[in-house]
Design a protein around this motif. Sequence first.
Motif, PDB file in Angstrom:
ATOM      1  N   LEU A   1      32.848  48.988  38.403  1.00 28.73           N
ATOM      2  CA  LEU A   1      32.331  48.512  39.686  1.00 28.73           C
ATOM      3  C   LEU A   1      32.498  47.008  39.793  1.00 28.73           C
ATOM      4  N   ALA A   2      32.725  46.553  41.041  1.00 29.88           N
ATOM      5  CA  ALA A   2      32.987  45.140  41.310  1.00 29.88           C
ATOM      6  C   ALA A   2      31.912  44.606  42.245  1.00 29.88           C
ATOM      7  N   PRO A   3      30.771  44.175  41.721  1.00 31.32           N
ATOM      8  CA  PRO A   3      29.631  43.842  42.593  1.00 31.32           C
ATOM      9  C   PRO A   3      29.850  42.660  43.517  1.00 31.32           C
ATOM     10  N   ARG A   4      30.721  41.711  43.159  1.00 31.64           N
ATOM     11  CA  ARG A   4      30.983  40.601  44.080  1.00 31.64           C
ATOM     12  C   ARG A   4      32.163  40.893  44.987  1.00 31.64           C
ATOM     13  N   SER A   5      33.176  41.558  44.444  1.00 33.67           N
ATOM     14  CA  SER A   5      34.397  41.809  45.201  1.00 33.67           C
ATOM     15  C   SER A   5      34.169  42.767  46.368  1.00 33.67           C
ATOM     16  N   ASP A   6      33.418  43.851  46.158  1.00 31.34           N
ATOM     17  CA  ASP A   6      33.281  44.871  47.199  1.00 31.34           C
ATOM     18  C   ASP A   6      32.710  44.308  48.498  1.00 31.34           C
ATOM     19  N   PRO A   7      31.558  43.610  48.461  1.00 26.91           N
ATOM     20  CA  PRO A   7      31.054  43.073  49.729  1.00 26.91           C
ATOM     21  C   PRO A   7      31.905  41.941  50.277  1.00 26.91           C
ATOM     22  N   HIS A   8      32.551  41.175  49.392  1.00 23.76           N
ATOM     23  CA  HIS A   8      33.392  40.075  49.870  1.00 23.76           C
ATOM     24  C   HIS A   8      34.542  40.611  50.716  1.00 23.76           C
TER      25      HIS A   8
ATOM     26  N   GLU B   1      28.430  38.628  37.330  1.00 24.21           N
ATOM     27  CA  GLU B   1      28.674  40.006  37.756  1.00 24.21           C
ATOM     28  C   GLU B   1      27.549  40.918  37.245  1.00 24.21           C
ATOM     29  N   MET B   2      27.129  40.683  36.003  1.00 26.79           N
ATOM     30  CA  MET B   2      26.067  41.468  35.403  1.00 26.79           C
ATOM     31  C   MET B   2      24.774  41.345  36.211  1.00 26.79           C
ATOM     32  N   ARG B   3      24.427  40.107  36.519  1.00 24.28           N
ATOM     33  CA  ARG B   3      23.196  39.875  37.267  1.00 24.28           C
ATOM     34  C   ARG B   3      23.294  40.411  38.698  1.00 24.28           C
ATOM     35  N   GLN B   4      24.471  40.255  39.291  1.00 26.83           N
ATOM     36  CA  GLN B   4      24.665  40.764  40.658  1.00 26.83           C
ATOM     37  C   GLN B   4      24.504  42.279  40.686  1.00 26.83           C
ATOM     38  N   LEU B   5      25.101  42.967  39.716  1.00 22.81           N
ATOM     39  CA  LEU B   5      25.005  44.423  39.701  1.00 22.81           C
ATOM     40  C   LEU B   5      23.566  44.865  39.460  1.00 22.81           C
ATOM     41  N   MET B   6      22.845  44.141  38.616  1.00 25.68           N
ATOM     42  CA  MET B   6      21.437  44.467  38.390  1.00 25.68           C
ATOM     43  C   MET B   6      20.639  44.320  39.679  1.00 25.68           C
ATOM     44  N   SER B   7      20.881  43.266  40.436  1.00 21.97           N
ATOM     45  CA  SER B   7      20.174  43.069  41.701  1.00 21.97           C
ATOM     46  C   SER B   7      20.507  44.177  42.696  1.00 21.97           C
ATOM     47  N   VAL B   8      21.786  44.549  42.767  1.00 18.42           N
ATOM     48  CA  VAL B   8      22.197  45.619  43.675  1.00 18.42           C
ATOM     49  C   VAL B   8      21.494  46.921  43.305  1.00 18.42           C
ATOM     50  N   GLN B   9      21.492  47.256  42.014  1.00 19.99           N
ATOM     51  CA  GLN B   9      20.879  48.503  41.580  1.00 19.99           C
ATOM     52  C   GLN B   9      19.387  48.502  41.855  1.00 19.99           C
ATOM     53  N   ARG B  10      18.713  47.406  41.539  1.00 20.52           N
ATOM     54  CA  ARG B  10      17.270  47.344  41.753  1.00 20.52           C
ATOM     55  C   ARG B  10      16.926  47.459  43.245  1.00 20.52           C
ATOM     56  N   GLY B  11      17.681  46.753  44.070  1.00 21.36           N
ATOM     57  CA  GLY B  11      17.429  46.838  45.499  1.00 21.36           C
ATOM     58  C   GLY B  11      17.620  48.246  46.024  1.00 21.36           C
TER      59      GLY B  11
ATOM     60  N   GLY C   1      16.531  47.395  34.147  1.00 22.10           N
ATOM     61  CA  GLY C   1      16.077  46.229  33.412  1.00 22.10           C
ATOM     62  C   GLY C   1      17.271  45.497  32.840  1.00 22.10           C
ATOM     63  N   VAL C   2      16.992  44.428  32.097  1.00 19.51           N
ATOM     64  CA  VAL C   2      18.089  43.600  31.594  1.00 19.51           C
ATOM     65  C   VAL C   2      18.974  44.348  30.597  1.00 19.51           C
ATOM     66  N   ARG C   3      18.406  45.280  29.840  1.00 16.90           N
ATOM     67  CA  ARG C   3      19.247  46.023  28.892  1.00 16.90           C
ATOM     68  C   ARG C   3      20.257  46.900  29.619  1.00 16.90           C
ATOM     69  N   ASP C   4      19.859  47.467  30.738  1.00 18.61           N
ATOM     70  CA  ASP C   4      20.801  48.272  31.532  1.00 18.61           C
ATOM     71  C   ASP C   4      21.973  47.427  32.013  1.00 18.61           C
ATOM     72  N   ALA C   5      21.669  46.196  32.439  1.00 18.55           N
ATOM     73  CA  ALA C   5      22.733  45.309  32.912  1.00 18.55           C
ATOM     74  C   ALA C   5      23.693  44.968  31.788  1.00 18.55           C
ATOM     75  N   LEU C   6      23.155  44.655  30.612  1.00 17.22           N
ATOM     76  CA  LEU C   6      24.025  44.331  29.477  1.00 17.22           C
ATOM     77  C   LEU C   6      24.817  45.557  29.031  1.00 17.22           C
ATOM     78  N   ARG C   7      24.229  46.738  29.183  1.00 21.53           N
ATOM     79  CA  ARG C   7      24.958  47.951  28.807  1.00 21.53           C
ATOM     80  C   ARG C   7      26.213  48.117  29.666  1.00 21.53           C
ATOM     81  N   ALA C   8      26.113  47.808  30.956  1.00 26.15           N
ATOM     82  CA  ALA C   8      27.292  47.912  31.820  1.00 26.15           C
ATOM     83  C   ALA C   8      28.396  46.976  31.350  1.00 26.15           C
ATOM     84  N   ALA C   9      28.014  45.779  30.888  1.00 26.73           N
ATOM     85  CA  ALA C   9      28.994  44.767  30.478  1.00 26.73           C
ATOM     86  C   ALA C   9      29.514  44.980  29.064  1.00 26.73           C
TER      87      ALA C   9
END
Length: 453
Positions: free
Chosen positions: A266-273, A309-319, A337-345
């Motif tokens: 997934l591309a959390p910054r690219s998709d909305p851009h 990208e990690m933080r952006q995806l975490m914000s998207v998922q939480r929202g 949580g933060v571990r989920d974000a690091l797991r994606a990366a």
Amino acid sequence: MNPAGRSIPEQWTTGRTVVLTDVHAISMDDRIGDFVGDVVIDGDTIRDLGPGAGADRPDDALVIDTGGAIVIPGLVDGHVHAWEGALRGVSPDSDFMAYLTLTHATLAPLMSPDDVATGEALTAARALDQGVTTIVDNNHNVRSREHAEAAIAALRDSGIRTVFAAGVGVRQPDGHLFPLLRELRAAHDDDMTRIRLMQAFPTLDGWRFAVEHGMGAVAEIGGRMPNLDAYLDSGLPNPSFTLNHCSGLSDEQWTRVADSGVAVALAPRSDPHYGLGVAAPVLQAERAGVQVALSSDNEFEYGYHLFEEMRQLMSVQRGASFAAIQAGEQDVPRPWGVRDALRAATVGGALAADLAGRVGVLAPGAKADLVLLNTDRLRPIASELGAAVSYATVRDVDAVIVDGRPRKWAGELVGVDRADLVRRGENSRDRLLARVGRSVEDLRFEGRLVLDR
């Protein structure tokens, strides 16, 4: 971190056991967990890790007191077009069609093998600087064997681990591609450079070729893609495939993606851009049981920062999760949580590279790909995991080790002449833009690229 001087890379010789002591390790391996202790590296592999793991070491081992550094697995970028590295920030406000017009229709046909190699080298250097140790490089400008060889050589020289997915751009001839992929695989496929097929818009013939030759494939897909169901129902997708973006898929399509075992980047910054989706479809992926990877996509409009990208995806998922809960939906994936974000990366990225268990974790037998974060600027620290995910930037990436070799140490890339690399990139970019009658100065004032179409 308190390394034994900047001479560490020279002391870190092949075959010598290396022991990193006093680390706060976030292993991302559920069997090991997090700990304060040692990481023992033999050659290209983690031999042991944990409290006191370095006690049983050879007399000639290189022992490095990290001074309490946070150690995480090397980050994995599941989808990046590294050949575009010299085009960084050329058109910061461009839409998707302007991007395609400049890269594929205009500049890609003009690029020499050296231009492509320069872009690859720039992207690899930025990735390593950020703590990325593996990239899935979607090179859709492999116009000839010379272009491919130059790109692979640049990546190998950088020291980054790569899945080199070779392809061609929009409306570029591809008759040479399948024979070339067979040759590249025979010549280069190893632990540091895996060869795959890249098709921006996949074909069943391409996917059959990838399956028949056991090399895997990557593709850009979305819900508006013609005949997407036929592709997903073909029986061809498997865990050596990586599907990028995946915006706009239906629940039924996500189920088929999950059942096939393919990886999803997934591309959390690219998709909305680019308007590919309002946000990366992370909640839909989770509902289907898909562990996602992260993608930086390219630097045409924004900078390479996998931590962002990690933080952006975490914000998207939480929202998305909170919105679904508040709407009264059932069986909603919990907010990350933060571990989920690091797991994606890390873990998710390893799936995208088809290297699960070998990269993206700190564990005995895994590749020695890891990142040391200096805690000086991160203090005060209440949670090492939280500091690594929510606060770290490139300034905090003190050391990057790939395949058991230091590629960044004491905050500086090892063996990289940054000034020369930047000059090469600027020369390549300016020469290409000049050939189409544009300049950086033009673009600086326009803010976005507008080409005659």
